[in-house]
Design an enzyme around this catalytic site. Sequence first.
Site, PDB file in Angstrom:
ATOM      1  N   GLY A 269     -12.030 -18.908  13.090  1.00  0.00           N
ATOM      2  CA  GLY A 269     -11.726 -17.485  13.283  1.00  0.00           C
ATOM      3  C   GLY A 269     -12.155 -16.594  12.127  1.00  0.00           C
ATOM      4  O   GLY A 269     -11.994 -15.383  12.214  1.00  0.00           O
TER       5      GLY A 269
ATOM      6  N   LYS B 210       2.321  -7.826   9.308  1.00  0.00           N
ATOM      7  CA  LYS B 210       0.869  -7.932   9.070  1.00  0.00           C
ATOM      8  C   LYS B 210       0.324  -9.358   8.916  1.00  0.00           C
ATOM      9  O   LYS B 210      -0.831  -9.519   8.539  1.00  0.00           O
ATOM     10  CB  LYS B 210       0.513  -7.113   7.831  1.00  0.00           C
ATOM     11  CG  LYS B 210       1.151  -7.631   6.559  1.00  0.00           C
ATOM     12  CD  LYS B 210       0.529  -7.025   5.307  1.00  0.00           C
ATOM     13  CE  LYS B 210       1.121  -7.621   4.059  1.00  0.00           C
ATOM     14  NZ  LYS B 210       0.575  -7.155   2.827  1.00  0.00           N
TER      15      LYS B 210
ATOM     16  N   ARG C 297     -12.702 -22.334   8.095  1.00  0.00           N
ATOM     17  CA  ARG C 297     -11.454 -22.093   8.811  1.00  0.00           C
ATOM     18  C   ARG C 297     -11.799 -21.365  10.110  1.00  0.00           C
ATOM     19  O   ARG C 297     -12.612 -20.432  10.098  1.00  0.00           O
ATOM     20  CB  ARG C 297     -10.559 -21.219   7.922  1.00  0.00           C
ATOM     21  CG  ARG C 297      -9.188 -20.960   8.428  1.00  0.00           C
ATOM     22  CD  ARG C 297      -8.392 -20.243   7.368  1.00  0.00           C
ATOM     23  NE  ARG C 297      -9.024 -18.989   6.917  1.00  0.00           N
ATOM     24  CZ  ARG C 297      -8.469 -18.146   6.042  1.00  0.00           C
ATOM     25  NH1 ARG C 297      -7.297 -18.425   5.509  1.00  0.00           N
ATOM     26  NH2 ARG C 297      -9.096 -17.040   5.688  1.00  0.00           N
TER      27      ARG C 297
ATOM     28  N   ILE D 137       0.844  -1.206   0.000  1.00  0.00           N
ATOM     29  CA  ILE D 137       0.000   0.000   0.000  1.00  0.00           C
ATOM     30  C   ILE D 137       0.878   1.255   0.000  1.00  0.00           C
ATOM     31  O   ILE D 137       0.573   2.248  -0.659  1.00  0.00           O
ATOM     32  CB  ILE D 137      -0.968  -0.004   1.214  1.00  0.00           C
ATOM     33  CG1 ILE D 137      -1.730  -1.332   1.269  1.00  0.00           C
ATOM     34  CG2 ILE D 137      -1.945   1.156   1.128  1.00  0.00           C
ATOM     35  CD1 ILE D 137      -2.502  -1.558   2.557  1.00  0.00           C
TER      36      ILE D 137
ATOM     37  N   LYS E 124      -3.356  -3.155  16.125  1.00  0.00           N
ATOM     38  CA  LYS E 124      -4.087  -2.062  15.463  1.00  0.00           C
ATOM     39  C   LYS E 124      -4.983  -1.345  16.486  1.00  0.00           C
ATOM     40  O   LYS E 124      -5.083  -0.127  16.485  1.00  0.00           O
ATOM     41  CB  LYS E 124      -4.915  -2.600  14.290  1.00  0.00           C
ATOM     42  CG  LYS E 124      -4.060  -3.134  13.146  1.00  0.00           C
ATOM     43  CD  LYS E 124      -3.160  -2.069  12.547  1.00  0.00           C
ATOM     44  CE  LYS E 124      -2.175  -2.593  11.530  1.00  0.00           C
ATOM     45  NZ  LYS E 124      -1.125  -1.628  11.181  1.00  0.00           N
TER      46      LYS E 124
ATOM     47  N   SER F 127      -7.161  -1.026  10.513  1.00  0.00           N
ATOM     48  CA  SER F 127      -7.786  -2.119   9.766  1.00  0.00           C
ATOM     49  C   SER F 127      -9.206  -2.368  10.238  1.00  0.00           C
ATOM     50  O   SER F 127      -9.533  -2.139  11.413  1.00  0.00           O
ATOM     51  CB  SER F 127      -6.935  -3.375   9.989  1.00  0.00           C
ATOM     52  OG  SER F 127      -7.631  -4.510   9.561  1.00  0.00           O
TER      53      SER F 127
ATOM     54  N   ASN G 222      12.716  -0.994   6.049  1.00  0.00           N
ATOM     55  CA  ASN G 222      13.862  -1.874   6.373  1.00  0.00           C
ATOM     56  C   ASN G 222      13.929  -3.082   5.444  1.00  0.00           C
ATOM     57  O   ASN G 222      14.722  -3.987   5.670  1.00  0.00           O
ATOM     58  CB  ASN G 222      13.808  -2.321   7.848  1.00  0.00           C
ATOM     59  CG  ASN G 222      12.614  -3.223   8.132  1.00  0.00           C
ATOM     60  OD1 ASN G 222      11.762  -3.418   7.272  1.00  0.00           O
ATOM     61  ND2 ASN G 222      12.557  -3.764   9.340  1.00  0.00           N
ATOM     62  N   LEU G 223      13.066  -3.092   4.438  1.00  0.00           N
ATOM     63  CA  LEU G 223      13.022  -4.152   3.423  1.00  0.00           C
ATOM     64  C   LEU G 223      12.709  -5.531   4.019  1.00  0.00           C
ATOM     65  O   LEU G 223      13.007  -6.542   3.408  1.00  0.00           O
ATOM     66  CB  LEU G 223      14.345  -4.203   2.620  1.00  0.00           C
ATOM     67  CG  LEU G 223      14.745  -2.905   1.908  1.00  0.00           C
ATOM     68  CD1 LEU G 223      16.101  -3.067   1.211  1.00  0.00           C
ATOM     69  CD2 LEU G 223      13.702  -2.494   0.884  1.00  0.00           C
TER      70      LEU G 223
ATOM     71  N   TYR H 295      -1.870  -9.505  16.016  1.00  0.00           N
ATOM     72  CA  TYR H 295      -1.828  -8.491  14.947  1.00  0.00           C
ATOM     73  C   TYR H 295      -3.004  -7.518  15.097  1.00  0.00           C
ATOM     74  O   TYR H 295      -2.824  -6.298  15.121  1.00  0.00           O
ATOM     75  CB  TYR H 295      -1.871  -9.148  13.554  1.00  0.00           C
ATOM     76  CG  TYR H 295      -2.142  -8.138  12.462  1.00  0.00           C
ATOM     77  CD1 TYR H 295      -1.159  -7.234  12.069  1.00  0.00           C
ATOM     78  CD2 TYR H 295      -3.411  -8.039  11.858  1.00  0.00           C
ATOM     79  CE1 TYR H 295      -1.415  -6.270  11.094  1.00  0.00           C
ATOM     80  CE2 TYR H 295      -3.672  -7.080  10.892  1.00  0.00           C
ATOM     81  CZ  TYR H 295      -2.674  -6.205  10.507  1.00  0.00           C
ATOM     82  OH  TYR H 295      -2.936  -5.252   9.555  1.00  0.00           O
TER      83      TYR H 295
HETATM   84  N1  LIG Z   1      -2.690  -5.351   3.134  1.00  0.00           N
HETATM   85  C1  LIG Z   1      -3.746  -5.462   3.902  1.00  0.00           C
HETATM   86  O1  LIG Z   1      -4.593  -6.326   3.685  1.00  0.00           O
HETATM   87  C2  LIG Z   1      -3.947  -4.527   5.080  1.00  0.00           C
HETATM   88  C3  LIG Z   1      -5.234  -4.394   5.647  1.00  0.00           C
HETATM   89  C4  LIG Z   1      -5.394  -3.530   6.729  1.00  0.00           C
HETATM   90  C5  LIG Z   1      -4.312  -2.833   7.245  1.00  0.00           C
HETATM   91  N2  LIG Z   1      -3.076  -2.993   6.673  1.00  0.00           N
HETATM   92  C6  LIG Z   1      -1.940  -2.267   7.236  1.00  0.00           C
HETATM   93  O2  LIG Z   1      -1.418  -1.409   6.240  1.00  0.00           O
HETATM   94  C7  LIG Z   1      -0.007  -1.260   6.407  1.00  0.00           C
HETATM   95  C8  LIG Z   1       0.679  -1.578   5.101  1.00  0.00           C
HETATM   96  O3  LIG Z   1       0.321  -2.879   4.688  1.00  0.00           O
HETATM   97  P1  LIG Z   1       0.928  -3.537   3.377  1.00  0.00           P
HETATM   98  O4  LIG Z   1      -0.060  -4.541   2.911  1.00  0.00           O
HETATM   99  O5  LIG Z   1       1.393  -2.484   2.458  1.00  0.00           O
HETATM  100  O6  LIG Z   1       2.162  -4.318   4.024  1.00  0.00           O
HETATM  101  P2  LIG Z   1       3.639  -4.550   3.436  1.00  0.00           P
HETATM  102  O7  LIG Z   1       4.247  -5.616   4.288  1.00  0.00           O
HETATM  103  O8  LIG Z   1       3.595  -4.762   1.982  1.00  0.00           O
HETATM  104  O9  LIG Z   1       4.330  -3.156   3.742  1.00  0.00           O
HETATM  105  C9  LIG Z   1       4.892  -2.824   4.992  1.00  0.00           C
HETATM  106  C10 LIG Z   1       6.284  -2.303   4.740  1.00  0.00           C
HETATM  107  O10 LIG Z   1       6.856  -1.918   5.999  1.00  0.00           O
HETATM  108  C11 LIG Z   1       8.195  -2.353   6.053  1.00  0.00           C
HETATM  109  N3  LIG Z   1       8.534  -2.510   7.482  1.00  0.00           N
HETATM  110  C12 LIG Z   1       8.017  -3.386   8.365  1.00  0.00           C
HETATM  111  N4  LIG Z   1       8.584  -3.239   9.577  1.00  0.00           N
HETATM  112  C13 LIG Z   1       9.473  -2.208   9.464  1.00  0.00           C
HETATM  113  C14 LIG Z   1      10.371  -1.573  10.365  1.00  0.00           C
HETATM  114  N5  LIG Z   1      10.525  -1.989  11.629  1.00  0.00           N
HETATM  115  N6  LIG Z   1      11.142  -0.555   9.912  1.00  0.00           N
HETATM  116  C15 LIG Z   1      11.028  -0.131   8.624  1.00  0.00           C
HETATM  117  N7  LIG Z   1      10.210  -0.707   7.727  1.00  0.00           N
HETATM  118  C16 LIG Z   1       9.430  -1.732   8.144  1.00  0.00           C
HETATM  119  C17 LIG Z   1       8.228  -3.642   5.246  1.00  0.00           C
HETATM  120  O11 LIG Z   1       9.508  -3.941   4.740  1.00  0.00           O
HETATM  121  C18 LIG Z   1       7.227  -3.334   4.131  1.00  0.00           C
HETATM  122  O12 LIG Z   1       7.883  -2.764   3.015  1.00  0.00           O
HETATM  123  C19 LIG Z   1       0.374  -2.162   7.573  1.00  0.00           C
HETATM  124  O13 LIG Z   1       0.412  -1.386   8.742  1.00  0.00           O
HETATM  125  C20 LIG Z   1      -0.776  -3.147   7.626  1.00  0.00           C
HETATM  126  O14 LIG Z   1      -0.952  -3.678   8.925  1.00  0.00           O
HETATM  127  C21 LIG Z   1      -2.873  -3.811   5.599  1.00  0.00           C
END
Ligand SMILES: NC(=O)c1ccc[n+]([C@@H]2O[C@H](COP(=O)([O-])OP(=O)(O)OC[C@H]3O[C@@H](n4cnc5c(N)ncnc54)[C@H](O)[C@@H]3O)[C@@H](O)[C@H]2O)c1
Length: 340
Positions: free
Chosen positions: A299, A86, A297, A13, A155, A126, A33-34, A151
């Site tokens: 939950g 996540k 499943r 996102i 949130k 979320s 942090n990749l 998780y």
């Molecule tokens: N994708 C979904 O379905 C969804 C739904 C609701 C909420 N969210 C929330 O949205 C946000 C983004 O989700 P996403 O799907 O893009 O996830 P994603 O894992 O693709 O992106 C998260 C990014 O954060 C980086 N990261 C994680 N921990 C880190 C740290 N300690 N320091 C620096 N970088 C760090 C990761 O490398 C990754 O690039 C998250 O907070 C997630 O909980 C996602």
Amino acid sequence: MDKILVTGGLGFIGSHTVVELQNEGYEVVIIDNLSNSSINVLDGITSITGKTPFFEKLDLKDKEAVETFFKKHNDVKGVIHFAASKAVGESVQEPLLYYENNIGTLVYILKELKKLPSANFIFSSSCTVYGQADELPITENAPVKLAESPYGNTKQIGEEIIKDTCKIATNIKAIALRYFNPIGAHESAKIGELPIGVPQNLVPFITQTAMGIREQLSVFGDDYPTPDGTCIRDYIHVVDLAKAHVIALKRLLKNRNKSNYETFNLGTGKGSSVLEVINSFEKVSGKKLNYKIVDRREGDVISAYADTKKANNELGWKSQLTLDDAMRSAWKWEQIVRGK
Ligand SMILES: NC(=O)c1ccc[n+]([C@@H]2O[C@H](COP(=O)([O-])OP(=O)(O)OC[C@H]3O[C@@H](n4cnc5c(N)ncnc54)[C@H](O)[C@@H]3O)[C@@H](O)[C@H]2O)c1
């Protein structure tokens, strides 16, 4: 133009949001942090927008590094905080990892924002905070249910931490955006969702199955009290979601917020069943998907979709793209990623 920090800006996102921010002329600084993304995403962003965002490889769990970053970038006008872990299942196995990465990092950032003359903060929350809501569609006033996983709890706690902070730190304005189910990819297929390992979400599992990377998709239960018996979710195109972040940020930058802490649902307002998602995929891809119905499943929420009135009326945002658009873009992305 204002400088905006996007944490987790190379993730799914985050990367789409960086594109929309750059399209609107903002100067973007990414921290990542990749741990769940690839540095190649930076090239994808650059080739879409023609601008390379400033990138700092930094682990937000490193408190001193966060402090140093904000000393260097004390002109940051807004922060969009995506960085988090996540995977729901993993969070059950490794709760402390989740509390450290999702809560610890949030606290470090807020501590730095407290020091600034003014700060605007957007938080990735979320719909998981609602659990199985008593009423559908789900409004922002629906009660927050006991979290079903560490998780989900991060949130809920994250939102509480921000709310408490905004009460005393009047320099901080914040919005928590409660996403429903983000799917799809940028239409250029230069960025998209790239799960590491077995996908946790339906759509990447579908596209990987169609690609032959996964043998078969399991549909968990077709005997739920829904029209076709499968679970219902509100699938929102990631580009629509990304645009909502820019709108929310502008609301804060222009002081249009009604209080220092606000929450908004981000969804389409329309629920789609698992079988409807599969049908949409088969329609836009022209491929037959190998799937089977298996037991329910544990939950799984039966049905969840957003009431979008608050986002529509107060934020001035509405989703534009359809489920078919999202499935088309997700499939195009999957093919490009696999070099097909
Ligand atoms: N994708 C979904 O379905 C969804 C739904 C609701 C909420 N969210 C929330 O949205 C946000 C983004 O989700 P996403 O799907 O893009 O996830 P994603 O894992 O693709 O992106 C998260 C990014 O954060 C980086 N990261 C994680 N921990 C880190 C740290 N300690 N320091 C620096 N970088 C760090 C990761 O490398 C990754 O690039 C998250 O907070 C997630 O909980 C996602």
